[in-house]
Write a protein that holds these residues in place. Sequence first.
Motif, PDB file in Angstrom:
ATOM      1  N   ILE A 103       2.854  78.982 -40.478  1.00 18.71           N
ATOM      2  CA  ILE A 103       1.535  79.262 -40.401  1.00 18.71           C
ATOM      3  C   ILE A 103       1.276  79.708 -38.987  1.00 18.71           C
ATOM      4  O   ILE A 103       1.301  78.922 -38.122  1.00 18.71           O
ATOM      5  CB  ILE A 103       0.574  78.416 -41.055  1.00 18.71           C
ATOM      6  CG1 ILE A 103       0.556  78.071 -42.542  1.00 18.71           C
ATOM      7  CG2 ILE A 103      -0.867  78.783 -40.533  1.00 18.71           C
ATOM      8  CD1 ILE A 103       0.016  77.105 -43.007  1.00 18.71           C
ATOM      9  N   LYS A 104       1.122  80.955 -38.718  1.00 17.08           N
ATOM     10  CA  LYS A 104       1.154  81.498 -37.211  1.00 17.08           C
ATOM     11  C   LYS A 104      -0.316  81.072 -36.689  1.00 17.08           C
ATOM     12  O   LYS A 104      -0.532  80.871 -35.471  1.00 17.08           O
ATOM     13  CB  LYS A 104       1.488  82.922 -37.133  1.00 17.08           C
ATOM     14  CG  LYS A 104       2.871  83.023 -37.523  1.00 17.08           C
ATOM     15  CD  LYS A 104       3.293  84.426 -37.690  1.00 17.08           C
ATOM     16  CE  LYS A 104       4.692  85.002 -38.193  1.00 17.08           C
ATOM     17  NZ  LYS A 104       4.761  86.198 -38.087  1.00 17.08           N
ATOM     18  N   SER A 105      -1.377  81.704 -37.360  1.00 14.38           N
ATOM     19  CA  SER A 105      -2.684  81.628 -36.721  1.00 14.38           C
ATOM     20  C   SER A 105      -3.696  81.330 -37.933  1.00 14.38           C
ATOM     21  O   SER A 105      -3.513  81.574 -38.857  1.00 14.38           O
ATOM     22  CB  SER A 105      -2.866  83.015 -36.165  1.00 14.38           C
ATOM     23  OG  SER A 105      -4.180  83.183 -35.726  1.00 14.38           O
ATOM     24  N   PHE A 106      -4.935  81.139 -37.466  1.00 21.78           N
ATOM     25  CA  PHE A 106      -6.034  80.920 -38.315  1.00 21.78           C
ATOM     26  C   PHE A 106      -7.022  82.377 -38.287  1.00 21.78           C
ATOM     27  O   PHE A 106      -7.843  82.556 -39.326  1.00 21.78           O
ATOM     28  CB  PHE A 106      -6.816  79.832 -37.932  1.00 21.78           C
ATOM     29  CG  PHE A 106      -6.124  78.583 -38.120  1.00 21.78           C
ATOM     30  CD1 PHE A 106      -5.626  78.307 -39.248  1.00 21.78           C
ATOM     31  CD2 PHE A 106      -5.891  77.884 -36.968  1.00 21.78           C
ATOM     32  CE1 PHE A 106      -4.755  77.114 -39.524  1.00 21.78           C
ATOM     33  CE2 PHE A 106      -4.997  76.626 -36.932  1.00 21.78           C
ATOM     34  CZ  PHE A 106      -4.680  76.288 -38.347  1.00 21.78           C
ATOM     35  N   ASP A 107      -7.007  82.908 -37.222  1.00 24.43           N
ATOM     36  CA  ASP A 107      -7.987  84.371 -37.061  1.00 24.43           C
ATOM     37  C   ASP A 107      -7.055  85.443 -36.558  1.00 24.43           C
ATOM     38  O   ASP A 107      -7.930  86.481 -36.495  1.00 24.43           O
ATOM     39  CB  ASP A 107      -9.020  83.909 -35.999  1.00 24.43           C
ATOM     40  CG  ASP A 107      -8.226  83.525 -34.481  1.00 24.43           C
ATOM     41  OD1 ASP A 107      -7.049  83.795 -34.672  1.00 24.43           O
ATOM     42  OD2 ASP A 107      -8.937  83.080 -33.756  1.00 24.43           O
TER      43      ASP A 107
ATOM     44  N   ASP B  54       1.997  86.093 -42.352  1.00 21.75           N
ATOM     45  CA  ASP B  54       2.560  84.731 -42.866  1.00 21.75           C
ATOM     46  C   ASP B  54       1.640  84.526 -44.017  1.00 21.75           C
ATOM     47  O   ASP B  54       1.949  83.457 -44.678  1.00 21.75           O
ATOM     48  CB  ASP B  54       2.261  83.727 -42.040  1.00 21.75           C
ATOM     49  CG  ASP B  54       0.645  83.919 -41.377  1.00 21.75           C
ATOM     50  OD1 ASP B  54       0.118  84.954 -41.253  1.00 21.75           O
ATOM     51  OD2 ASP B  54       0.232  82.751 -40.708  1.00 21.75           O
ATOM     52  N   ILE B  55       0.821  85.410 -44.606  1.00 19.47           N
ATOM     53  CA  ILE B  55       0.139  85.244 -45.852  1.00 19.47           C
ATOM     54  C   ILE B  55       0.759  85.862 -46.703  1.00 19.47           C
ATOM     55  O   ILE B  55       0.546  85.573 -47.974  1.00 19.47           O
ATOM     56  CB  ILE B  55      -1.317  85.891 -45.520  1.00 19.47           C
ATOM     57  CG1 ILE B  55      -2.302  84.921 -44.550  1.00 19.47           C
ATOM     58  CG2 ILE B  55      -2.266  85.922 -46.658  1.00 19.47           C
ATOM     59  CD1 ILE B  55      -2.754  83.618 -45.158  1.00 19.47           C
ATOM     60  N   LEU B  56       1.291  86.934 -46.471  1.00 16.78           N
ATOM     61  CA  LEU B  56       1.875  87.857 -47.427  1.00 16.78           C
ATOM     62  C   LEU B  56       2.953  86.926 -48.502  1.00 16.78           C
ATOM     63  O   LEU B  56       2.735  87.389 -49.807  1.00 16.78           O
ATOM     64  CB  LEU B  56       2.702  88.996 -46.864  1.00 16.78           C
ATOM     65  CG  LEU B  56       1.867  90.185 -46.209  1.00 16.78           C
ATOM     66  CD1 LEU B  56       2.684  91.078 -45.635  1.00 16.78           C
ATOM     67  CD2 LEU B  56       1.182  90.667 -47.162  1.00 16.78           C
TER      68      LEU B  56
END
Length: 413
Positions: free
Chosen positions: A40-44, A50-52
């Motif tokens: 998980i790289k980032s929240f925003d 990383d979501i794909l």
Amino acid sequence: MPIIKRTVKLILFLLTVVRVSSAQNISPLLSALNQQVTVIKSFDSEDDSDILPIGKILKDKTLIGLGEGTHGTREFYLYKARLIKYLILHQNLKLVLFESNMSGLDLYNQYSLFSIYRTQEIFDLISWIKTYNQKRPEPEKVRIAGIDMHYTYFVINEMLKSRYFLTILNPEQKRLLMGLNKLWEKGDPKLSKKEKQPYLNLAHSIYSAIHTNGITDSNSIYQQQVRLFEQSILFLNLGDIAGNEIRDKFMAENVTWNLNRLAPHQKAVVWAHNGHITKDRWRGYAAMGTYLKKTYKNNYYAIALAFGEGYARLWDPKGNTSFHKALLPPLENNNSMEYVFKQVRYPNFFLDMKETALNPVIKSYISKRHEMRVLGATFVSAESQINLSIKLKDAFDGIVFFRNTSNAWDIQN
């Protein structure tokens, strides 16, 4: 040397050997996890790379359980908000269900949200959904709803302000409802089983009135409102385990009622504690997720969100009873899942435990019982108070881990 001293030294030596051996034995597991997890790289970030991989897993799921190890971790709320936005934009997500009051909760009336969710992170998500909905026709809008029957007065207030119910209720029915709400004004009513019966009889008499007025569909909002009233009375004063057992059963029922109102190919997420979304028994009773798994089978995917160390927005019943930034107990239990996960190369990651190509070492680990850190909204100071033995493979389909966490933010005025 006295026998007692020799015995103590031997025990300390054996404990040291066990600790060293445990550390050596997890090396293959860590190596496998480093290869298998999705970072998980980032929240925003607008970069969805990383979501794909997670999106691909969830593509054909009807219902996704989004858990949380605490009710108050900023990273949990931000990550779930980011995933929800992705699913809305790319996978026809049309319903976001919260572990909060079912009565009165929608996009424009957030009063029924439990206080654990009245945070800036969730306010921002709801604001985003409102904006998303603005230029879309009604069938394409995203709804927010609750699944809980926890507080009877919310249910009664909704009924008493409804034109429909005010039309069909007789004076005696209205009197009983208003009388019960008077009791609620003094705190949770302590009703015995015998004292609950008149209110359960009241629910059945209102069902009859609804039927007399020509509504027999169990999916009607009016039938469901009475069912919530009935659920809340049955739940009242049952204590910890018995209360949570019946509450989880009713929440699963309410999730299903909400999903029955979706169009084909639309999906939903349910946002709740790990202990509710789990597919396995929790503290000895059937959790909400066990019912959802039975109903939706492989179309239900449960994701636990787990924490290592840091802070959370919690309240302390022995001190400051308002929510505040609280330090989480240090992570020292080497039998806990989080103790292993904190040693993974990446601080934040997702692991799909349904992956058919899952490394055998990981398969072996998640098939055995290990302790997991479990915290609600209440502050505790000792790690031993938040460890619960579970078998990861049976409990969840995927897990998200954050090594270091921070407290959710109060809504900024």
